[in-house]
Design a protein around this motif. Sequence first.
Motif, mmCIF file in Angstrom:
data_model
loop_
_atom_site.group_PDB
_atom_site.id
_atom_site.type_symbol
_atom_site.label_atom_id
_atom_site.label_comp_id
_atom_site.label_asym_id
_atom_site.label_seq_id
_atom_site.Cartn_x
_atom_site.Cartn_y
_atom_site.Cartn_z
ATOM 1 N N GLU A 178 -21.364 -1.419 44.033
ATOM 2 C CA GLU A 178 -22.059 -0.139 43.877
ATOM 3 C C GLU A 178 -23.392 -0.145 44.629
ATOM 4 O O GLU A 178 -23.749 0.846 45.282
ATOM 5 C CB GLU A 178 -22.294 0.150 42.395
ATOM 6 N N ALA A 179 -24.105 -1.260 44.576
ATOM 7 C CA ALA A 179 -25.390 -1.367 45.292
ATOM 8 C C ALA A 179 -25.175 -1.275 46.798
ATOM 9 O O ALA A 179 -25.960 -0.634 47.502
ATOM 10 C CB ALA A 179 -26.082 -2.680 44.934
ATOM 11 N N CYS B 287 -22.714 0.287 48.350
ATOM 12 C CA CYS B 287 -22.377 1.679 48.658
ATOM 13 C C CYS B 287 -23.637 2.541 48.709
ATOM 14 O O CYS B 287 -23.780 3.387 49.601
ATOM 15 C CB CYS B 287 -21.388 2.234 47.628
ATOM 16 N N GLU B 288 -24.540 2.336 47.777
ATOM 17 C CA GLU B 288 -25.796 3.087 47.762
ATOM 18 C C GLU B 288 -26.634 2.778 49.003
ATOM 19 O O GLU B 288 -27.212 3.679 49.606
ATOM 20 C CB GLU B 288 -26.596 2.786 46.491
ATOM 21 N N ASP B 289 -26.694 1.495 49.383
ATOM 22 C CA ASP B 289 -27.435 1.115 50.591
ATOM 23 C C ASP B 289 -26.837 1.775 51.829
ATOM 24 O O ASP B 289 -27.558 2.230 52.716
ATOM 25 C CB ASP B 289 -27.437 -0.402 50.781
ATOM 26 N N LYS C 168 -25.176 4.588 51.936
ATOM 27 C CA LYS C 168 -25.451 6.029 51.902
ATOM 28 C C LYS C 168 -26.813 6.328 52.513
ATOM 29 O O LYS C 168 -27.005 7.364 53.150
ATOM 30 C CB LYS C 168 -25.409 6.554 50.468
ATOM 31 N N GLU C 169 -27.772 5.423 52.310
ATOM 32 C CA GLU C 169 -29.126 5.620 52.815
ATOM 33 C C GLU C 169 -29.276 5.220 54.281
ATOM 34 O O GLU C 169 -30.174 5.689 54.960
ATOM 35 C CB GLU C 169 -30.121 4.836 51.956
ATOM 36 N N TYR D 92 -16.777 0.935 53.929
ATOM 37 C CA TYR D 92 -17.307 2.045 53.125
ATOM 38 C C TYR D 92 -16.176 2.976 52.713
ATOM 39 O O TYR D 92 -16.072 3.378 51.559
ATOM 40 C CB TYR D 92 -18.362 2.815 53.924
ATOM 41 N N CYS E 175 -15.842 2.781 48.862
ATOM 42 C CA CYS E 175 -16.747 3.786 48.295
ATOM 43 C C CYS E 175 -16.151 5.185 48.251
ATOM 44 O O CYS E 175 -16.609 6.021 47.484
ATOM 45 C CB CYS E 175 -18.061 3.813 49.070
#
Length: 54
Positions: free
Chosen positions: A26-27, A29-31, A33-34, A48, A52
């Motif tokens: 999850e971390a 995937c968040e990275d 996205k940014e 991804y 994700c």
Amino acid sequence: MVMKKLLSVLATCLLLAACAPKVGSEAWCEDMKEKPKGDWTANETADYTKHCVF
């Protein structure tokens, strides 16, 4: 003396590399996205999509 410095640098690099989140987590995937999409590699894009999106 040089060997001690070399080992210190190597150990620091290994410790910093170990801090990256695991691909597909999850971390991670968040990275991703940014991160700008233009900077993604082909492998990152595939990972991804695999982890994700689906």
